[in-house]
Write a protein that holds these residues in place. Structure first.
Motif, mmCIF file in Angstrom:
data_model
loop_
_atom_site.group_PDB
_atom_site.id
_atom_site.type_symbol
_atom_site.label_atom_id
_atom_site.label_comp_id
_atom_site.label_asym_id
_atom_site.label_seq_id
_atom_site.Cartn_x
_atom_site.Cartn_y
_atom_site.Cartn_z
ATOM 1 N N SER A 1 69.791 74.280 -63.671
ATOM 2 C CA SER A 1 71.180 73.966 -63.328
ATOM 3 C C SER A 1 71.328 73.648 -61.845
ATOM 4 N N ALA B 1 77.376 80.276 -66.505
ATOM 5 C CA ALA B 1 77.736 79.022 -65.822
ATOM 6 C C ALA B 1 76.538 78.085 -65.735
ATOM 7 N N ALA C 1 76.286 76.590 -69.048
ATOM 8 C CA ALA C 1 77.361 75.607 -69.241
ATOM 9 C C ALA C 1 77.009 74.297 -68.543
ATOM 10 N N ALA C 2 76.411 74.399 -67.368
ATOM 11 C CA ALA C 2 76.037 73.182 -66.630
ATOM 12 C C ALA C 2 75.017 72.378 -67.428
ATOM 13 N N VAL D 1 80.771 74.312 -62.158
ATOM 14 C CA VAL D 1 81.364 75.071 -63.256
ATOM 15 C C VAL D 1 82.344 76.106 -62.707
ATOM 16 N N ARG E 1 84.097 79.494 -62.706
ATOM 17 C CA ARG E 1 83.453 80.713 -63.193
ATOM 18 C C ARG E 1 84.309 81.947 -62.923
ATOM 19 N N SER F 1 81.594 79.973 -72.536
ATOM 20 C CA SER F 1 81.171 78.829 -71.730
ATOM 21 C C SER F 1 81.713 77.601 -72.435
ATOM 22 N N CYS G 1 82.544 73.435 -72.345
ATOM 23 C CA CYS G 1 82.323 72.112 -71.752
ATOM 24 C C CYS G 1 83.172 71.142 -72.549
ATOM 25 N N ALA H 1 83.950 71.920 -67.124
ATOM 26 C CA ALA H 1 82.930 72.928 -67.452
ATOM 27 C C ALA H 1 83.397 74.234 -66.850
ATOM 28 N N ARG H 2 83.524 75.282 -67.675
ATOM 29 C CA ARG H 2 84.121 76.512 -67.185
ATOM 30 C C ARG H 2 83.657 77.713 -67.982
#
Lengths: 439, 439
Positions: B115, B209, B212-213, B229, B231, B256, B258, B272-273
């Motif tokens: 990431s 995170a 998620a990335a 992201v 977070r 997570s 997206c 993205a969170r």
């Protein structure tokens, strides 16, 4: 193999055979997602033609794309990938073999074809070093083939159990909710477009068995065909079965099960079977309702994995087809190919009589003292251990519902024959398996 | 590329960097499953060496295999695939780059590395036309990367939402069941081996995170790094939050998420969170308990898919690593390579303030008439529409729990600031999002 012939200006040619629910969605995606597809493949995808049975119908397509001569389309020099969505077996078999043997990769959703002719097709793909992809053949949009052949390629699969037929799952889910009987619910499914005019392939488990054969082949690196799969349909399931199942905290699902059967001291065997079974409400497959599909995979290191989603329908199935088309096209552009058939393990099929499961036996009995002990004695005599017994109803409606511990199919069959001879037992109304529990 | 150097007698050499939970399982599988792996690859896999920090410890390994010189191992001529399982960022980055730039394929489970440095690593793989696989980096044994990059390659992903951190899911599941507070439950998780001595990376959402990335990058064909992201961690979640969530028919999960964010008339953006959110009990992610992981993917044609299984642990993660090793080895033998980085879409990241969600606002209030109307007026004034309000407790324990319809993060923040100024409101004790519902 070098990909020298493809590139930014040199498209990958695609032929689509069949323009039904799935074919029309595949064509739509090919025409709408031109830029995305080009970026993902590394070259443009060019739709070369669509083979249909009747070219006179107006489908709103460019007439130059439509042909009734599927064979000529398949053999065109500018076709690199053939997408087979015709259905049936003999015609698609010929066309797929023609495509593979002329060096074209093939994407198909045809489980019947694959489960009958997988060896012949795999060998044709092998001979020309091309891809034969079929993610859409099992569980529609749900990625199952690729996870089994690739993600789990370094693991040992013990079991694959799935709900892979939407029609029967719709019917069983509706029966479970409404208490209606099978015939009524099947008619309703037909009205709502969830069952075909001739529903045999679905309700008698042929479709689920074809998918079980494909799953067993790839999970266990062996050739398994539809005729190797033990198959029972759902047409004998009654509202009473659901009542009794619910009283036990269970529901009833048509399961496709592929299992590695260990043979102490010998080689493992494979069990592949399709039947309606009681499943505890707490099991992940119990909550898969309506036309949805789900597949549970148990592997030595990965543990239990579940895949869930839409198992049928034009757009979801087209999604799986297009994933395969993009992968096959990438391989055309970059060289290389996807996983080939893997049949090295060559495991034998274990007959259903050798497979121990738990059973649910529903019988009409006389409402008299002594019934329970007489019934229990028959189970004991055949070495079938009882887990629970419930008495339901009374008078002429009196029933006994027995759930056994694990027993072999043969021991259970002998027990049922003996029960049918008992004076107290009016009829053994159903025998179903119980899956998803221990012992 | 031609595979001429591999074959039945010419093995594919594998180096394993790191011998922790996952590394030791990978080595065990490589040593136990020799025949199966050879059949699946088409050539034997040969373990060339294992890099460890301290070679003096007795691990029951052939001492000739163990080395502290990871760099030298990576650069050996007879190593074709490097499996990086060290953890951390700087050292693995150097070793992975060294491997890729000397033409070796790399398999890694290192989400932090990926990431942060995905671009650099992808370019190094591209330059030498080798594979960089990382199925194990997200959701352990669960196939997620391969379905997204391959099975859905012909579809358009709208949303990926997952529970991808086992530690926080264990803690939140336990808090939900026991009513215990966060500190107590974290300590219990530590005692049971579900939380690290320093749990920051897990409980503050850094691990989720990073994942998620990675998911956003591959789902949306764009480069997304962990710093893109949004977070929030779970350390502020209270037993009261769970009480209120349960009263609303919800639980609380660290998600997570997206998402493709459509921009009318413009280019789509990506959100993205990672944050703890209320999830309705009926949502498939609500029932994912303990250390399990699950990922839900929503795509245009496939519809909603769910993948479920063990997201961590030595053997499950090793299963994913070995799947990648087999695929990378097949490519070495057959030529070709797997999907490369796809970043053509190059979508921008939308700031969290632009992302409308529903909110759950929990506040301590004075137990007086007029509180509700004063609070409701503040929401209205900031354009935040209320879905439900519950009054809980009384006297000094009086609380108001507000659930909103969809609102922007900025409108909600302004509302909360205004609420905190109200005389009636003692404190806004928590603000959480509500996911998995409409409007």
């Amino acid at each position: 193999m070098t990909g020298a012939q493809f590139g930014a200006d040199q498209p990958v040619g695609v032929a689509v055979l069949g323009y039904g629910n799935v074919g029309s969605e595949v064509v739509r995606i090919l025409q709408e997602q031109v830029d995305d597809l080009q970026q993902r493949v590394g070259a443009p995808l060019a739709l070369r033609g669509i083979a249909v049975r009747d070219a006179s119908r107006d489908r709103g397509l460019d007439p130059d794309l439509v042909t009734t001569d599927a064979r000529a389309l398949v053999e065109r020099d500018d076709v690199d990938i053939v997408v087979e969505l015709i259905g049936g077996i003999e015609l698609p078999r010929e066309l797929v073999l023609a495509a593979l043997s002329s060096g074209k990769s093939v994407v198909t959703a045809n489980k019947a074809l694959l489960s009958e002719h997988t060896g012949e097709l795999a060998e044709a793909a092998e001979a020309r070093n091309v891809d034969l992809y079929f993610e859409a053949a099992v569980a529609g949009a749900i990625p199952v083939i690729r996870p089994l052949t690739q993600s789990l390629a370094g693991d040992r699969v013990h079991r694959v159990a799935g709900i892979v037929n939407g029609t029967t799952n719709f019917i069983l889910s509706a029966m479970s909710e409404t208490g209606a009987d099978y015939g009524e619910t099947l008619a309703e499914a037909g009205n709502r477009g969830y069952a075909e005019a001739d529903p045999t392939a679905d309700v008698e488990g042929f479709d689920a068995a074809a998918k079980a054969a494909i799953l067993a082949s790839i999970a266990f690196h062996s050739r398994v065909s539809a005729s190797d799969v033990h198959r029972e349909g759902i047409s004998a399931i009654t509202p009473q079965d659901f009542e009794s199942a619910h009283a036990l905290g269970c529901t009833i699902k048509l399961l496709s099960i592929c299992e590695r059967v260990p043979s102490p001291g010998g080689r493992d065997r494979i069990s592949a079977r399709v039947y309606p079974a009681l499943v505890p409400d707490s099991h992940p497959l119990a909550t898969v309702g309506g036309a949805f599909n789900a597949v549970v995979v148990e592997a030595e290191n990965a543990g239990r994995l579940m895949f869930y989603g839409q198992g049928a329908g034009g757009a979801p199935t087209a999604s799986a087809v297009m994933g395969d088309v993009v992968m096959a096209a990438r391989n055309k552009v970059n060289g290389g190919r996807g996983p080939r058939e893997s049949k090295y393990a060559n495991l034998e099929i274990a007959p259903i009589g050798d497979i121990p499961t738990r059973y649910f036996v529903n019988m009409q009995v006389a409402d008299k003292a002594g019934v329970l002990s007489a019934v229990a004695a028959e189970f004991a005599q055949h070495g079938v251990s009882i887990s629970t017994v419930r008495q339901e109803g009374e008078g002429t409606g009196a029933r006994l519902v027995v759930v056994t511990h694990t027993a072999s199919d043969s021991a259970l069959s002998a027990t049922v024959s003996a029960l049918e001879q008992l004076e107290f037992v009016t009829a053994v109304t159903s025998v179903l398996r119980l899956e998803g529990t221990h012992r």
